[in-house]
Design an enzyme around this catalytic site. Structure first.
Site, PDB file in Angstrom:
ATOM      1  N   ASN A   9      18.309 -31.815 -28.221  1.00 55.91           N
ATOM      2  CA  ASN A   9      17.863 -31.376 -26.895  1.00 55.91           C
ATOM      3  C   ASN A   9      16.420 -31.846 -26.714  1.00 55.91           C
ATOM      4  O   ASN A   9      15.511 -31.312 -27.336  1.00 55.91           O
ATOM      5  CB  ASN A   9      17.955 -29.844 -26.818  1.00 55.91           C
ATOM      6  CG  ASN A   9      17.398 -29.290 -25.517  1.00 55.91           C
ATOM      7  OD1 ASN A   9      17.144 -30.041 -24.570  1.00 55.91           O
ATOM      8  ND2 ASN A   9      17.213 -27.984 -25.464  1.00 55.91           N
ATOM      9  N   LYS A  11      14.600 -31.718 -24.066  1.00 54.63           N
ATOM     10  CA  LYS A  11      13.829 -30.882 -23.129  1.00 54.63           C
ATOM     11  C   LYS A  11      13.021 -31.760 -22.155  1.00 54.63           C
ATOM     12  O   LYS A  11      13.493 -32.814 -21.769  1.00 54.63           O
ATOM     13  CB  LYS A  11      12.935 -29.918 -23.916  1.00 54.63           C
ATOM     14  CG  LYS A  11      13.721 -29.160 -24.990  1.00 54.63           C
ATOM     15  CD  LYS A  11      12.947 -28.061 -25.633  1.00 54.63           C
ATOM     16  CE  LYS A  11      13.792 -27.420 -26.720  1.00 54.63           C
ATOM     17  NZ  LYS A  11      13.156 -26.275 -27.350  1.00 54.63           N
ATOM     18  N   HIS A  94      20.546 -22.152 -22.343  1.00 55.17           N
ATOM     19  CA  HIS A  94      19.444 -22.284 -23.304  1.00 55.17           C
ATOM     20  C   HIS A  94      18.430 -21.158 -23.081  1.00 55.17           C
ATOM     21  O   HIS A  94      18.172 -20.769 -21.946  1.00 55.17           O
ATOM     22  CB  HIS A  94      18.772 -23.660 -23.153  1.00 55.17           C
ATOM     23  CG  HIS A  94      17.851 -23.951 -24.300  1.00 55.17           C
ATOM     24  ND1 HIS A  94      16.566 -23.462 -24.343  1.00 55.17           N
ATOM     25  CD2 HIS A  94      18.042 -24.623 -25.462  1.00 55.17           C
ATOM     26  CE1 HIS A  94      16.005 -23.843 -25.485  1.00 55.17           C
ATOM     27  NE2 HIS A  94      16.884 -24.554 -26.182  1.00 55.17           N
ATOM     28  N   GLU A  96      15.350 -21.086 -23.026  1.00 59.09           N
ATOM     29  CA  GLU A  96      14.233 -21.402 -22.112  1.00 59.09           C
ATOM     30  C   GLU A  96      14.676 -21.278 -20.654  1.00 59.09           C
ATOM     31  O   GLU A  96      13.891 -20.899 -19.787  1.00 59.09           O
ATOM     32  CB  GLU A  96      13.694 -22.811 -22.431  1.00 59.09           C
ATOM     33  CG  GLU A  96      12.907 -22.805 -23.738  1.00 59.09           C
ATOM     34  CD  GLU A  96      12.951 -24.089 -24.526  1.00 59.09           C
ATOM     35  OE1 GLU A  96      13.307 -25.143 -23.971  1.00 59.09           O
ATOM     36  OE2 GLU A  96      12.634 -24.044 -25.738  1.00 59.09           O
ATOM     37  N   GLU A 166      21.309 -19.617 -31.203  1.00 59.28           N
ATOM     38  CA  GLU A 166      19.905 -19.964 -31.361  1.00 59.28           C
ATOM     39  C   GLU A 166      19.046 -18.704 -31.281  1.00 59.28           C
ATOM     40  O   GLU A 166      18.701 -18.252 -30.170  1.00 59.28           O
ATOM     41  CB  GLU A 166      19.471 -20.927 -30.263  1.00 59.28           C
ATOM     42  CG  GLU A 166      20.257 -22.214 -30.237  1.00 59.28           C
ATOM     43  CD  GLU A 166      19.481 -23.328 -29.537  1.00 59.28           C
ATOM     44  OE1 GLU A 166      19.151 -24.307 -30.205  1.00 59.28           O
ATOM     45  OE2 GLU A 166      19.183 -23.189 -28.344  1.00 59.28           O
ATOM     46  N   GLY A 172      11.388 -23.589 -31.860  1.00 58.20           N
ATOM     47  CA  GLY A 172      10.074 -24.220 -31.694  1.00 58.20           C
ATOM     48  C   GLY A 172       8.956 -23.491 -32.425  1.00 58.20           C
ATOM     49  O   GLY A 172       7.783 -23.763 -32.195  1.00 58.20           O
ATOM     50  N   SER A 212      14.445 -24.575 -35.166  1.00 58.19           N
ATOM     51  CA  SER A 212      13.593 -25.192 -36.184  1.00 58.19           C
ATOM     52  C   SER A 212      14.373 -25.847 -37.329  1.00 58.19           C
ATOM     53  O   SER A 212      13.961 -25.779 -38.490  1.00 58.19           O
ATOM     54  CB  SER A 212      12.583 -24.173 -36.721  1.00 58.19           C
ATOM     55  OG  SER A 212      11.734 -23.731 -35.664  1.00 58.19           O
TER      56      SER A 212
HETATM   57  C1  PEP Z   1      16.182 -25.718 -29.109  1.00 55.12           C
HETATM   58  O1  PEP Z   1      15.327 -25.612 -28.245  1.00 55.12           O
HETATM   59  O2  PEP Z   1      17.392 -25.716 -28.817  1.00 55.12           O
HETATM   60  C2  PEP Z   1      15.745 -25.829 -30.499  1.00 55.12           C
HETATM   61  C3  PEP Z   1      16.596 -25.569 -31.445  1.00 55.12           C
HETATM   62  O3  PEP Z   1      14.423 -26.202 -30.684  1.00 55.12           O
HETATM   63  P1  PEP Z   1      13.687 -26.433 -32.093  1.00 55.12           P
HETATM   64  O4  PEP Z   1      14.634 -27.222 -32.976  1.00 55.12           O
HETATM   65  O5  PEP Z   1      12.457 -27.192 -31.764  1.00 55.12           O
HETATM   66  O6  PEP Z   1      13.421 -25.084 -32.662  1.00 55.12           O
END
Ligand code: PEP
Length: 249
Positions: A9, A11, A94, A96, A166, A172, A212
């Site tokens: 992703n 973003k 998601h 966000e 998630e 992040g 992460s």
């Molecule tokens: C995400 O935003 O779906 C995600 C998993 O981000 P990150 O890997 O940077 O934690």
């Protein structure tokens, strides 16, 4: 038999030139794998990315879509627009989008239903906040997110769903759920789906972990029996890291 999937992703990152450069590097370095590999560039570069990857095994997917067919929804994109440029998988829910754009379970249910009606595949994201985990409510929160957005679907529609668990506290932040925490939650999700539907739906659904994931922790997370791959944010923006994560599956 459920698929193994690694999805990136991107973003709101990478302009057109950077998108093309990353896609070229990923295509050149892509290892031989049975896993499905997907990338989700920003909207303005989707069409270009699809053309760029025409002869590649990497699938281009979208980060979001609106539930309406068309009309006065300034700034939004419909399922038909995505299908029209050759995209048939979309990320919905998601954290966000939930946190910054007010997407509720009710809105997400409408988006899922609109995408499925058009024959698209949905990568549905969900996961608890840090306070939910600290207060021991994480299973309850996850169950209600699933129930509210997905449990009115017919059993047959689940073949078009990919789940991405998630935990918000791990996105992040550099903080990852331990492989054991991921496995515990993925097993819970599968059990919840089995109780709401049946063994076949529960066994065949791919459940990705996101939060992460990096080259250094991917293999251990992916080795867990109920983890079928990953949704990768930050590490998917660096070709060598994303390739290493694909190799880990
Ligand atoms: C995400 O935003 O779906 C995600 C998993 O981000 P990150 O890997 O940077 O934690």
């Amino acid at each position: 038999m459920r698929s193994k999937i690694v999805a990136g992703n991107w973003k709101m990152n990478k302009n057109l030139e950077e998108t093309e450069a990353l896609l070229a590097e990923l295509s050149a370095k892509l290892p031989d794998t049975n896993a499905e590999v997907m990338v989700a560039p920003t909207y303005v570069n989707l069409n270009n990315a699809v053309r760029h990857l025409e002869s590649s095994k990497i699938e281009v997917i979208a980060q979001n879509m609106h539930f309406a067919e068309s009309g006065a929804y300034t700034g939004e994109i419909s399922a038909d627009m995505l299908l029209n440029i050759g995209i048939d998988t979309v990320i919905i829910g998601h954290s966000e989008r939930r946190a910054y754009f007010g997407e509720t379970d009710e809105i997400l249910a409408k988006k899922v239903s609109a995408a499925l009606k058009k024959g698209m595949r949905v990568m549905f994201c969900f996961g608890e906040e840090l306070e939910d985990r600290k207060s021991g409510n994480h299973f309850k929160v996850v169950e209600s997110q699933l129930k509210n957005a997905l449990f009115s679907l017919e059993a047959s529609e689940w073949s078009k769903i990919i789940l991405a668990y998630e935990p918000v506290w791990a996105i992040g932040t550099g903080e990852t759920a331990s492989p054991e925490q991921a496995q515990e939650m993925h097993a819970f999700i599968r059990k919840t789906i089995m109780e709401a539907y049946d063994t076949s739906v529960a066994t065949n659904i791919s459940i990705l972990y996101g939060g992460s994931v990096k080259p250094g922790n991917a293999e251990e997370i992916f080795s867990k029996p109920d983890v079928d791959g990953g949704l990768i944010g930050g590490a998917s923006l660096i070709a060598d890291d994303f390739i290493a994560i694909i190799k880990a599956i």
